[in-house]
Design a protein around this motif. Structure first.
Motif, PDB file in Angstrom:
ATOM      1  N   GLN A   1      10.785  10.134 -61.120  1.00 35.34           N
ATOM      2  CA  GLN A   1       9.866   9.620 -60.175  1.00 35.34           C
ATOM      3  C   GLN A   1       8.900   8.309 -61.061  1.00 35.34           C
ATOM      4  OE1 GLN A   1       7.600  13.003 -58.006  1.00 35.34           O
ATOM      5  NE2 GLN A   1       8.504  12.403 -56.329  1.00 35.34           N
ATOM      6  N   PHE A   2       8.776   9.309 -62.441  1.00 41.95           N
ATOM      7  CA  PHE A   2       8.033   8.400 -63.070  1.00 41.95           C
ATOM      8  C   PHE A   2       8.706   7.118 -63.850  1.00 41.95           C
ATOM      9  CE2 PHE A   2       4.946  11.918 -65.059  1.00 41.95           C
ATOM     10  CZ  PHE A   2       3.561  10.898 -64.315  1.00 41.95           C
ATOM     11  N   PHE A   3       9.738   7.542 -63.761  1.00 36.86           N
ATOM     12  CA  PHE A   3      11.267   6.386 -64.681  1.00 36.86           C
ATOM     13  C   PHE A   3      11.344   5.206 -63.352  1.00 36.86           C
ATOM     14  CE2 PHE A   3      13.085   7.965 -67.967  1.00 36.86           C
ATOM     15  CZ  PHE A   3      13.558   7.075 -68.704  1.00 36.86           C
ATOM     16  N   VAL A   4      11.449   5.357 -62.031  1.00 37.09           N
ATOM     17  CA  VAL A   4      11.881   4.543 -60.689  1.00 37.09           C
ATOM     18  C   VAL A   4      10.448   3.782 -60.252  1.00 37.09           C
ATOM     19  CG1 VAL A   4      11.807   5.173 -58.543  1.00 37.09           C
ATOM     20  CG2 VAL A   4      12.685   6.586 -59.228  1.00 37.09           C
ATOM     21  N   ALA A   5       8.905   4.414 -60.809  1.00 35.50           N
ATOM     22  CA  ALA A   5       7.464   4.269 -60.706  1.00 35.50           C
ATOM     23  C   ALA A   5       7.907   2.585 -61.908  1.00 35.50           C
ATOM     24  CB  ALA A   5       5.966   4.550 -61.451  1.00 35.50           C
ATOM     25  N   GLY A   6       8.446   2.998 -63.306  1.00 37.63           N
ATOM     26  CA  GLY A   6       8.346   2.080 -64.321  1.00 37.63           C
ATOM     27  C   GLY A   6       9.638   1.078 -63.733  1.00 37.63           C
ATOM     28  N   PHE A   7      10.452   1.368 -63.101  1.00 31.79           N
ATOM     29  CA  PHE A   7      11.432  -0.288 -63.247  1.00 31.79           C
ATOM     30  C   PHE A   7      10.644  -0.572 -61.542  1.00 31.79           C
ATOM     31  CE2 PHE A   7      15.062   2.784 -64.123  1.00 31.79           C
ATOM     32  CZ  PHE A   7      15.230   1.914 -65.013  1.00 31.79           C
ATOM     33  N   LEU A   8       9.763   0.132 -60.429  1.00 34.95           N
ATOM     34  CA  LEU A   8       9.404  -0.733 -59.708  1.00 34.95           C
ATOM     35  C   LEU A   8       8.254  -1.575 -60.342  1.00 34.95           C
ATOM     36  CD1 LEU A   8       8.740   1.355 -56.550  1.00 34.95           C
ATOM     37  CD2 LEU A   8      10.191   0.392 -56.752  1.00 34.95           C
ATOM     38  N   GLY A   9       7.435  -0.991 -60.603  1.00 36.79           N
ATOM     39  CA  GLY A   9       6.435  -1.873 -61.325  1.00 36.79           C
ATOM     40  C   GLY A   9       6.910  -3.357 -62.507  1.00 36.79           C
ATOM     41  N   GLU A  10       7.610  -3.075 -62.772  1.00 33.75           N
ATOM     42  CA  GLU A  10       8.921  -4.140 -63.502  1.00 33.75           C
ATOM     43  C   GLU A  10       9.251  -4.738 -61.981  1.00 33.75           C
ATOM     44  OE1 GLU A  10       9.227  -4.715 -66.842  1.00 33.75           O
ATOM     45  OE2 GLU A  10       8.199  -3.142 -67.687  1.00 33.75           O
ATOM     46  N   LEU A  11       9.726  -4.430 -61.071  1.00 34.12           N
ATOM     47  CA  LEU A  11      10.376  -5.148 -60.600  1.00 34.12           C
ATOM     48  C   LEU A  11       9.839  -6.782 -59.632  1.00 34.12           C
ATOM     49  CD1 LEU A  11      13.078  -3.032 -58.607  1.00 34.12           C
ATOM     50  CD2 LEU A  11      13.750  -5.420 -59.766  1.00 34.12           C
ATOM     51  N   ILE A  12       8.320  -5.565 -59.554  1.00 37.19           N
ATOM     52  CA  ILE A  12       7.184  -6.689 -58.552  1.00 37.19           C
ATOM     53  C   ILE A  12       6.707  -7.460 -59.664  1.00 37.19           C
ATOM     54  CG2 ILE A  12       4.727  -5.472 -57.919  1.00 37.19           C
ATOM     55  CD1 ILE A  12       5.122  -2.927 -56.813  1.00 37.19           C
ATOM     56  N   LEU A  13       6.346  -6.918 -61.238  1.00 40.56           N
ATOM     57  CA  LEU A  13       5.976  -8.088 -61.977  1.00 40.56           C
ATOM     58  C   LEU A  13       6.328  -9.207 -61.971  1.00 40.56           C
ATOM     59  CD1 LEU A  13       3.626  -7.617 -64.588  1.00 40.56           C
ATOM     60  CD2 LEU A  13       5.051  -7.305 -65.612  1.00 40.56           C
ATOM     61  N   ARG A  14       8.249  -9.462 -61.520  1.00 42.15           N
ATOM     62  CA  ARG A  14       8.623 -10.118 -62.004  1.00 42.15           C
ATOM     63  C   ARG A  14       8.436 -11.302 -60.718  1.00 42.15           C
ATOM     64  NH1 ARG A  14       9.666  -6.574 -66.092  1.00 42.15           N
ATOM     65  NH2 ARG A  14      10.688  -7.366 -67.717  1.00 42.15           N
ATOM     66  N   ASN A  15       8.718 -10.234 -59.220  1.00 41.17           N
ATOM     67  CA  ASN A  15       8.878 -10.935 -58.563  1.00 41.17           C
ATOM     68  C   ASN A  15       7.214 -11.388 -57.698  1.00 41.17           C
ATOM     69  OD1 ASN A  15      11.728 -10.917 -58.124  1.00 41.17           O
ATOM     70  ND2 ASN A  15      10.668  -8.993 -58.311  1.00 41.17           N
TER      71      ASN A  15
END
Length: 316
Positions: free
Chosen positions: A286-300
């Motif tokens: 779940q931490f990994f998923v949160a990190g990926f989501l954070g990166e996606l949100i930041l870039r979009n």
């Protein structure tokens, strides 16, 4: 233009004329070219009417009126966006900040080379229990967390080099941490000046004890954003690795124990280590998923207006 004075306000009709006259007197005696920007943050009294009258009498007065109350940070953001002065000075509208401090605050920016100068209300006239003690605790925590050595982060009386206000993004309730935002943006020459604090002359404070609870929560937010705001995977990925490492460690232990040591012991699902391994691996994922989501949100991410302006005065 020498100075822009940015004044956010909410229901301060009694003090506005007196504050304007005081600022104008200071500016004229020092021969400053200036503008006074009042930002009415959804007042329900006659504040906007008084600002309108002042703008008719004095072309240096400009006004912004929000459609409703959006908060002090949004009001400052709107004022910073419109400010044209080489030095921008913020102050509260309740007459507790002293306009006679303006010349020295201006000098500290233009002559002493500071990017930002924050006022320090060393002697305060607020209620001890309601504001003084929580404020001291809040300022101590802010110093320790941010590394910015100021005594009074929340003082409304501050002066800024124009470049500072044009490059920082004040949102949410982050007005308390403008010095930290400036430092994170690269403006590290931050000074402090002891300023005179005056007892409130009209009305009552618009802030309660709950603002300090919000302040501490915002402090955690700004710590996270300053450390990991542009790389959330560095935090969540590290936590994910730790949790997965713990989970795989317990799983390996259970496997070795079952295959080579206690081959006829209890079922693995009957042992508490199995559930520790399972839970930690799930949390790690779940931490990994949160990190990926954070990166996606930041870039979009796209910028979105955080307030709606109803009226403006004297802006060309």
């Amino acid at each position: 233009m020498n100075i822009s004075v940015v004044i956010p306000l909410l229901n301060e009709e009694e003090s506005l004329t007196e504050l304007h006259d005081w600022i104008a007197r200071v500016m004229q005696s020092n021969r400053f070219s200036y503008e006074i920007i009042f930002i009415d943050d959804g007042s329900t009294d006659g504040s906007w009417k008084i600002i309108s009258e002042l703008s008719l009498k004095d072309h240096n007065v400009k006004g912004i009126r929000f459609l409703r109350n959006f908060g002090k940070s949004q009001a400052l953001h709107a004022g910073f966006e419109k400010a044209q002065g080489d030095v921008v000075i913020t102050m509260d509208a309740d007459l507790q900040d002293n306009p006679d401090e303006i010349p020295e605050l201006y000098k500290m920016i233009t002559s002493d080379g500071f990017d930002l100068v924050s006022g320090w209300k060393k002697k305060r006239y607020d209620a001890v229990i309601k504001k003084n003690l929580p404020s001291k605790l809040f300022n101590w925590a802010a110093r320790k967390t941010s590394g910015v050595k100021l005594h009074d982060f929340n003082c409304g009386l501050k002066s800024y080099r124009k470049a500072v206000v044009k490059h920082i993004d004040v949102n949410g309730e982050m007005h308390r941490y403008i010095p930290v935002l400036a430092k994170n943006a690269g403006f590290s020459n931050i000074g402090e000046k002891v300023v005179k604090h005056q007892a409130r002359k009209y009305g009552e404070t618009k802030f309660g004890i709950d603002r300090f609870i919000h302040g501490f929560l915002d402090l955690i937010t700004i710590w996270f954003l300053s450390r990991f705001g542009k790389r959330p995977m560095h935090l969540f990925g590290a936590l994910g690795v730790i949790m997965l490492f713990i989970g795989f460690g317990f799983a390996l232990y259970l496997g070795v124990d079952k295959l080579f040591i206690h081959t006829k012991g209890r079922l693995i699902t009957q042992r508490p280590e199995f559930y520790i391994a399972l839970i930690t691996m799930v949390i790690g994922t779940q931490f990994f998923v949160a990190g990926f989501l954070g990166e996606l949100i930041l870039r979009n991410r796209t910028d979105k207006r955080r307030y709606l302006i109803k009226n403006e005065l004297n802006f060309s």
